[in-house]
Scaffold this active site. Structure first.
Site, PDB file in Angstrom:
ATOM      1  N   ASP A   1      -2.583  -4.882 -18.458  1.00  0.00           N
ATOM      2  CA  ASP A   1      -1.539  -3.849 -18.611  1.00  0.00           C
ATOM      3  C   ASP A   1      -1.504  -3.280 -20.034  1.00  0.00           C
ATOM      4  O   ASP A   1      -0.463  -2.779 -20.480  1.00  0.00           O
ATOM      5  CB  ASP A   1      -0.147  -4.411 -18.232  1.00  0.00           C
ATOM      6  CG  ASP A   1      -0.095  -4.858 -16.771  1.00  0.00           C
ATOM      7  OD1 ASP A   1      -0.755  -4.231 -15.943  1.00  0.00           O
ATOM      8  OD2 ASP A   1       0.597  -5.852 -16.486  1.00  0.00           O
TER       9      ASP A   1
ATOM     10  N   GLU B   1       6.867   6.305  -8.859  1.00  0.00           N
ATOM     11  CA  GLU B   1       5.440   5.927  -8.814  1.00  0.00           C
ATOM     12  C   GLU B   1       4.680   6.826  -7.843  1.00  0.00           C
ATOM     13  O   GLU B   1       3.566   7.277  -8.125  1.00  0.00           O
ATOM     14  CB  GLU B   1       5.283   4.471  -8.354  1.00  0.00           C
ATOM     15  CG  GLU B   1       5.802   3.439  -9.336  1.00  0.00           C
ATOM     16  CD  GLU B   1       5.520   2.017  -8.853  1.00  0.00           C
ATOM     17  OE1 GLU B   1       4.449   1.765  -8.264  1.00  0.00           O
ATOM     18  OE2 GLU B   1       6.385   1.135  -9.050  1.00  0.00           O
TER      19      GLU B   1
ATOM     20  N   MET C   1      -4.011  -6.983  -6.913  1.00  0.00           N
ATOM     21  CA  MET C   1      -3.483  -8.175  -7.579  1.00  0.00           C
ATOM     22  C   MET C   1      -4.549  -9.049  -8.250  1.00  0.00           C
ATOM     23  O   MET C   1      -4.301 -10.221  -8.518  1.00  0.00           O
ATOM     24  CB  MET C   1      -2.678  -9.024  -6.584  1.00  0.00           C
ATOM     25  CG  MET C   1      -1.421  -8.348  -6.088  1.00  0.00           C
ATOM     26  SD  MET C   1      -0.315  -7.832  -7.424  1.00  0.00           S
ATOM     27  CE  MET C   1       0.376  -9.417  -7.868  1.00  0.00           C
TER      28      MET C   1
ATOM     29  N   GLY D   1       0.781  -1.242   0.000  1.00  0.00           N
ATOM     30  CA  GLY D   1       0.000   0.000   0.000  1.00  0.00           C
ATOM     31  C   GLY D   1       0.809   1.287   0.000  1.00  0.00           C
ATOM     32  O   GLY D   1       0.294   2.334   0.381  1.00  0.00           O
TER      33      GLY D   1
ATOM     34  N   HIS E   1       1.822   0.641 -13.117  1.00  0.00           N
ATOM     35  CA  HIS E   1       2.611  -0.551 -13.419  1.00  0.00           C
ATOM     36  C   HIS E   1       4.095  -0.164 -13.431  1.00  0.00           C
ATOM     37  O   HIS E   1       4.463   0.836 -14.050  1.00  0.00           O
ATOM     38  CB  HIS E   1       2.191  -1.112 -14.782  1.00  0.00           C
ATOM     39  CG  HIS E   1       2.925  -2.356 -15.155  1.00  0.00           C
ATOM     40  ND1 HIS E   1       2.572  -3.594 -14.655  1.00  0.00           N
ATOM     41  CD2 HIS E   1       4.017  -2.550 -15.928  1.00  0.00           C
ATOM     42  CE1 HIS E   1       3.416  -4.501 -15.131  1.00  0.00           C
ATOM     43  NE2 HIS E   1       4.294  -3.901 -15.901  1.00  0.00           N
TER      44      HIS E   1
ATOM     45  N   ASN F   1      -4.440   2.263 -13.535  1.00  0.00           N
ATOM     46  CA  ASN F   1      -3.537   1.329 -12.864  1.00  0.00           C
ATOM     47  C   ASN F   1      -2.123   1.885 -12.935  1.00  0.00           C
ATOM     48  O   ASN F   1      -1.770   2.579 -13.892  1.00  0.00           O
ATOM     49  CB  ASN F   1      -3.586  -0.028 -13.575  1.00  0.00           C
ATOM     50  CG  ASN F   1      -2.655  -1.052 -12.947  1.00  0.00           C
ATOM     51  OD1 ASN F   1      -2.628  -1.219 -11.722  1.00  0.00           O
ATOM     52  ND2 ASN F   1      -1.871  -1.733 -13.765  1.00  0.00           N
TER      53      ASN F   1
ATOM     54  N   LEU G   1      -9.495  -7.766 -13.279  1.00  0.00           N
ATOM     55  CA  LEU G   1     -10.942  -7.513 -13.307  1.00  0.00           C
ATOM     56  C   LEU G   1     -11.562  -8.074 -14.583  1.00  0.00           C
ATOM     57  O   LEU G   1     -10.908  -8.138 -15.622  1.00  0.00           O
ATOM     58  CB  LEU G   1     -11.183  -6.009 -13.213  1.00  0.00           C
ATOM     59  CG  LEU G   1     -10.667  -5.372 -11.908  1.00  0.00           C
ATOM     60  CD1 LEU G   1     -10.557  -3.859 -12.049  1.00  0.00           C
ATOM     61  CD2 LEU G   1     -11.578  -5.741 -10.738  1.00  0.00           C
TER      62      LEU G   1
HETATM   63  C1  GRF Z   1       3.826  -1.178  -7.308  1.00  0.00           C
HETATM   64  O1  GRF Z   1       5.125  -1.388  -7.755  1.00  0.00           O
HETATM   65  C2  GRF Z   1       2.884  -0.999  -8.466  1.00  0.00           C
HETATM   66  O2  GRF Z   1       3.476  -0.397  -9.566  1.00  0.00           O
HETATM   67  C3  GRF Z   1       2.501  -2.409  -8.799  1.00  0.00           C
HETATM   68  O3  GRF Z   1       2.414  -3.070  -7.554  1.00  0.00           O
HETATM   69  C4  GRF Z   1       3.247  -2.404  -6.610  1.00  0.00           C
HETATM   70  C5  GRF Z   1       2.376  -2.042  -5.457  1.00  0.00           C
HETATM   71  O4  GRF Z   1       3.110  -1.503  -4.377  1.00  0.00           O
HETATM   72  N1  GRF Z   1       1.273  -2.467  -9.567  1.00  0.00           N
HETATM   73  P1  GRF Z   1       2.353  -0.822  -3.163  1.00  0.00           P
HETATM   74  O5  GRF Z   1       1.359  -1.856  -2.614  1.00  0.00           O
HETATM   75  O6  GRF Z   1       1.659   0.403  -3.663  1.00  0.00           O
HETATM   76  O7  GRF Z   1       3.422  -0.499  -2.166  1.00  0.00           O
END
Ligand code: GRF
Length: 200
Positions: free
Chosen positions: A145, A174, A90, A11, A109, A107, A93
């Protein structure tokens, strides 16, 4: 704009979104609801810390994907959610779910899509030997993706990188990119034309 953030684990992206909201950096977006597919997700702590409403939707409690997505859809509709943010969620959908919420699901990625979709991304990036990786925020469609790309940030792959060290540098990007995109969407600054997304 009421948003839902869907998580399954650590998270840290959820935390970045909540922090941005607290600092008034999320535009007109309000984190209205957090959903975790995992009852033990560490990220649920952030919901608590920020006093946010969180719901656990464990796939084990549903007979199949259709039932699960039906429940998810009804929660979204009951709460008038306008944007669904997948942040380390994870579960894939169903087509009907993503079609229903077309251009309303995003999303994050950790690669420069369309390179390295799926899982074990950083391992594959290092194995392949690309010199640059990064992260992508994209709309979610029926291809995993594979939806229209909204924004990307580049990270250089270093000679000494391990999957973990690369992942950590990408994660920093991110945490900046995802709240920025949410802000832009909430301010109607994103125009979608087929696969091409213009960010104003
Ligand atoms: C991140 O690297 C995101 O890009 C991928 O899953 C990971 C999630 O990390 N889809 P977090 O749970 O936000 O720390």
């Amino acid at each position: 704009m009421k948003i839902a953030v869907l998580i399954s684990g650590r998270g840290s992206n959820l935390q970045a979104i909540l922090k941005a909201e607290n600092e008034k950096k999320l535009g007109n977006a309000e984190v209205f609801l957090i959903i975790s597919s995992n009852p033990n997700a560490a990220g649920l702590e952030f919901a608590k810390n920020y006093n946010k409403y969180a719901v656990v939707l464990d796939p084990k409690d549903y007979a199949n994907k259709t039932e699960y997505d039906k429940k998810l859809k009804s929660i979204m509709l009951e709460n008038d959610i306008e944007l669904i943010v997948l942040a380390g969620f994870m579960k894939v959908l169903s087509h009907s779910f993503v079609d229903y919420f077309k251009n309303k699901i995003i999303n994050i990625h950790p690669s420069l899509l369309p390179a390295f979709p799926g899982l074990n991304i950083h391992e594959r990036v290092l194995e392949y030997g690309v010199k640059y990786s990064g992260c992508t925020v994209h709309f979610v469609n029926a291809d995993v993706d594979g939806g229209p790309i909204i924004a990307q940030r580049v990270v250089e792959v270093l000679d000494g990188d391990s999957p973990d060290s690369l992942a950590a540098r990408i994660l920093i990007k991110e945490h900046i990119l995802l709240p920025e995109v949410i802000k832009k969407i909430s301010e109607n600054k994103i125009i979608v034309n087929q696969r091409r997304v213009k960010v104003n």
